[in-house]
Design an enzyme around this catalytic site. Structure first.
Site, PDB file in Angstrom:
ATOM      1  N   GLY A  16     -52.455-117.384  33.397  1.00 57.95           N
ATOM      2  CA  GLY A  16     -51.180-117.210  34.140  1.00 57.95           C
ATOM      3  C   GLY A  16     -50.203-116.197  33.248  1.00 57.95           C
ATOM      4  N   SER A  17     -50.581-115.436  32.302  1.00 56.13           N
ATOM      5  CA  SER A  17     -49.654-114.327  31.712  1.00 56.13           C
ATOM      6  C   SER A  17     -49.406-113.382  32.527  1.00 56.13           C
ATOM      7  CB  SER A  17     -50.615-113.766  30.519  1.00 56.13           C
ATOM      8  OG  SER A  17     -51.517-112.682  30.952  1.00 56.13           O
ATOM      9  N   ASN A  18     -49.918-113.027  33.777  1.00 49.18           N
ATOM     10  CA  ASN A  18     -49.349-112.114  34.561  1.00 49.18           C
ATOM     11  C   ASN A  18     -48.629-112.702  35.561  1.00 49.18           C
ATOM     12  OD1 ASN A  18     -50.848-109.473  34.381  1.00 49.18           O
ATOM     13  ND2 ASN A  18     -52.467-110.827  34.071  1.00 49.18           N
ATOM     14  N   HIS A 110     -61.389-116.032  43.115  1.00 46.81           N
ATOM     15  CA  HIS A 110     -62.151-116.580  44.364  1.00 46.81           C
ATOM     16  C   HIS A 110     -62.117-115.692  45.213  1.00 46.81           C
ATOM     17  CE1 HIS A 110     -63.139-119.362  47.516  1.00 46.81           C
ATOM     18  NE2 HIS A 110     -62.303-118.783  48.129  1.00 46.81           N
ATOM     19  N   ILE A 111     -63.203-115.197  45.537  1.00 49.97           N
ATOM     20  CA  ILE A 111     -63.231-114.050  46.703  1.00 49.97           C
ATOM     21  C   ILE A 111     -62.953-114.647  48.027  1.00 49.97           C
ATOM     22  CG2 ILE A 111     -65.180-112.635  48.033  1.00 49.97           C
ATOM     23  CD1 ILE A 111     -66.733-112.565  45.481  1.00 49.97           C
ATOM     24  N   LEU A 112     -61.807-114.117  48.428  1.00 47.98           N
ATOM     25  CA  LEU A 112     -60.983-114.329  50.031  1.00 47.98           C
ATOM     26  C   LEU A 112     -62.104-113.935  51.104  1.00 47.98           C
ATOM     27  CD1 LEU A 112     -57.639-113.750  48.816  1.00 47.98           C
ATOM     28  CD2 LEU A 112     -58.548-116.007  49.143  1.00 47.98           C
ATOM     29  N   HIS A 131     -56.499-105.907  39.282  1.00 37.95           N
ATOM     30  CA  HIS A 131     -57.856-105.724  38.779  1.00 37.95           C
ATOM     31  C   HIS A 131     -57.830-104.673  37.595  1.00 37.95           C
ATOM     32  CE1 HIS A 131     -62.052-105.914  38.837  1.00 37.95           C
ATOM     33  NE2 HIS A 131     -62.198-104.672  39.203  1.00 37.95           N
TER      34      HIS A 131
HETATM   35  N1  LIG Z   1     -61.776-110.710  49.830  1.00 40.21           N
HETATM   36  C1  LIG Z   1     -61.286-110.300  48.211  1.00 40.21           C
HETATM   37  N2  LIG Z   1     -61.036-111.399  47.728  1.00 40.21           N
HETATM   38  C2  LIG Z   1     -60.758-111.149  46.383  1.00 40.21           C
HETATM   39  C3  LIG Z   1     -60.374-109.770  45.901  1.00 40.21           C
HETATM   40  C4  LIG Z   1     -60.595-108.832  46.924  1.00 40.21           C
HETATM   41  O1  LIG Z   1     -60.329-107.359  46.409  1.00 40.21           O
HETATM   42  N3  LIG Z   1     -61.095-108.838  48.031  1.00 40.21           N
HETATM   43  N4  LIG Z   1     -59.975-109.672  44.518  1.00 40.21           N
HETATM   44  C5  LIG Z   1     -60.391-110.733  43.821  1.00 40.21           C
HETATM   45  C6  LIG Z   1     -60.140-110.625  42.480  1.00 40.21           C
HETATM   46  N5  LIG Z   1     -61.461-110.457  41.663  1.00 40.21           N
HETATM   47  C7  LIG Z   1     -61.366-109.164  40.980  1.00 40.21           C
HETATM   48  O2  LIG Z   1     -60.063-108.653  40.929  1.00 40.21           O
HETATM   49  C8  LIG Z   1     -62.369-111.102  41.711  1.00 40.21           C
HETATM   50  C9  LIG Z   1     -62.284-112.672  41.294  1.00 40.21           C
HETATM   51  C10 LIG Z   1     -63.446-113.287  41.525  1.00 40.21           C
HETATM   52  C11 LIG Z   1     -64.629-112.792  41.982  1.00 40.21           C
HETATM   53  C12 LIG Z   1     -65.951-113.731  41.822  1.00 40.21           C
HETATM   54  O3  LIG Z   1     -67.089-113.167  41.685  1.00 40.21           O
HETATM   55  N6  LIG Z   1     -65.661-115.308  42.085  1.00 40.21           N
HETATM   56  C13 LIG Z   1     -66.582-115.915  42.208  1.00 40.21           C
HETATM   57  C14 LIG Z   1     -66.398-117.388  41.616  1.00 40.21           C
HETATM   58  C15 LIG Z   1     -65.948-117.023  40.055  1.00 40.21           C
HETATM   59  C16 LIG Z   1     -65.498-118.182  39.521  1.00 40.21           C
HETATM   60  O4  LIG Z   1     -65.166-119.012  40.389  1.00 40.21           O
HETATM   61  O5  LIG Z   1     -65.605-118.295  38.236  1.00 40.21           O
HETATM   62  C17 LIG Z   1     -66.549-116.242  43.903  1.00 40.21           C
HETATM   63  O6  LIG Z   1     -65.672-116.621  44.358  1.00 40.21           O
HETATM   64  O7  LIG Z   1     -67.783-116.859  44.142  1.00 40.21           O
HETATM   65  C18 LIG Z   1     -64.859-111.418  42.091  1.00 40.21           C
HETATM   66  C19 LIG Z   1     -63.659-110.420  42.055  1.00 40.21           C
HETATM   67  C20 LIG Z   1     -59.625-111.965  44.272  1.00 40.21           C
HETATM   68  N7  LIG Z   1     -60.463-112.093  45.500  1.00 40.21           N
HETATM   69  N1  GAR Z   2     -61.071-109.728  38.970  1.00 44.61           N
HETATM   70  C1  GAR Z   2     -59.668-110.062  38.550  1.00 44.61           C
HETATM   71  C2  GAR Z   2     -59.727-110.215  37.197  1.00 44.61           C
HETATM   72  O1  GAR Z   2     -60.643-110.196  36.465  1.00 44.61           O
HETATM   73  N2  GAR Z   2     -58.420-110.431  36.684  1.00 44.61           N
HETATM   74  C3  GAR Z   2     -58.233-110.755  35.337  1.00 44.61           C
HETATM   75  O2  GAR Z   2     -57.711-111.965  35.160  1.00 44.61           O
HETATM   76  C4  GAR Z   2     -56.763-112.084  33.907  1.00 44.61           C
HETATM   77  C5  GAR Z   2     -55.929-113.288  34.457  1.00 44.61           C
HETATM   78  O3  GAR Z   2     -55.087-113.402  33.275  1.00 44.61           O
HETATM   79  P1  GAR Z   2     -53.985-114.319  33.466  1.00 44.61           P
HETATM   80  O4  GAR Z   2     -54.216-115.560  34.072  1.00 44.61           O
HETATM   81  O5  GAR Z   2     -53.230-114.552  32.142  1.00 44.61           O
HETATM   82  O6  GAR Z   2     -52.692-113.589  34.122  1.00 44.61           O
HETATM   83  C6  GAR Z   2     -56.107-110.882  34.107  1.00 44.61           C
HETATM   84  O7  GAR Z   2     -55.966-110.446  32.711  1.00 44.61           O
HETATM   85  C7  GAR Z   2     -57.206-109.748  34.534  1.00 44.61           C
HETATM   86  O8  GAR Z   2     -57.938-108.965  33.699  1.00 44.61           O
END
Ligand SMILES: Nc1nc2c(c(=O)[nH]1)N[C@@H](CN(C=O)c1ccc(C(=O)N[C@@H](CCC(=O)O)C(=O)O)cc1)CN2
Ligand code: GAR
Length: 214
Positions: A16-18, A110-112, A131
């Protein structure tokens, strides 16, 4: 004092630093007349939940495991669980008062699916994501490490960070703001991550402000 003009819901999965950067910026010239009204995590141990509670921000743990346990553990069952999970996540946000103007994915891992994105879009709520890569590069999880490896093995000279609109295709939405990060020879992954996180904390505030202003 008048209520802030803009409301944010922040989705997290970890430290949660962001989120903290957003909390600290709310109400300052960086994010004027803005407040975070809800923090939602898909992980119960996310320290970001503690950061939210310390800032008196309402929190919700939205647990995918509970949905998966109601369905068979085959591809169809997992897909059904994710559909229900995402639809309920949208309802959770749409039933909140006040509703957010913008939903910020701040390390939300989590992929939405369209089961979330469609009802949220229909309500006129924007979804943005942080990202740690540049548009069209290293989509998905583990982007920083993949860029670091590419620097070592393929001579990549720079990576970056972006805040982008969230669409169904992961990390493919239009970029709102980007920042290039030069790769340094012989730099450790930890040191690169530290440099990138500092830039993330600035960019997530700038990207959120630009989205609210648009
Ligand atoms: N539909 C979308 N969903 C999300 C996006 C997006 O652009 N479109 N951005 C992501 C964030 N993200 C990268 O920025 C990202 C996060 C997670 C994953 C992923 O592979 N998740 C897996 C589970 C991973 C885990 O639980 O450790 C999954 O959902 O099966 C890829 C990209 C946020 N969502
Ligand atoms: N695909 C998205 C992704 O990889 N995001 C990564 O999760 C971290 C969350 O840090 P935080 O929990 O300290 O904010 C962020 O630093 C970012 O690099």
């Amino acid at each position: 004092m008048t209520d802030p003009k803009f409301n944010l819901t922040v989705l997290i999965s970890g430290n949660g630093s962001n989120l903290q950067a957003l909390i600290d910026a709310c109400g300052t010239s960086a994010l004027p007349s803005t407040r975070i009204t809800h923090v939602i995590s898909n992980r119960i141990k996310a320290y970001g939940l503690t950061r939210a509670k310390n800032a008196s921000i309402p929190t919700t743990y939205h647990n995918l495991v509970a949905y998966k346990s109601k369905h068979p553990s085959n591809p169809e069952g997992i897909a059904a669980a994710r559909t229900e999970y995402d639809a309920d996540l949208a309802k959770l946000i749409l039933d909140s008062n006040p509703r957010p103007d913008v939903i910020v994915c701040a390390g939300w891992m989590h992929i939405l699916t369209p089961d979330f994105l469609n009802p949220i879009a229909e309500a006129g709520i924007k979804v943005i994501n942080l990202h740690p890569a540049l548009p069209g590069e290293f989509a998905g999880a583990g982007a920083i490490e993949r860029a670091w490896e590419a620097g070592r093995k393929e001579g990549l000279k720079r990576t970056g960070v972006m805040i982008h609109e969230v669409i169904a295709e992961v990390d493919a939405g239009d970029a709102i703001v980007t920042a290039e990060v030069p790769l340094k020879e012989a730099e450790t992954l930890d040191d690169l991550e530290e440099r990138i996180h500092k830039i993330e904390h600035e960019l997530i505030v700038e990207g959120t402000r630009k989205t609210l202003e648009s």
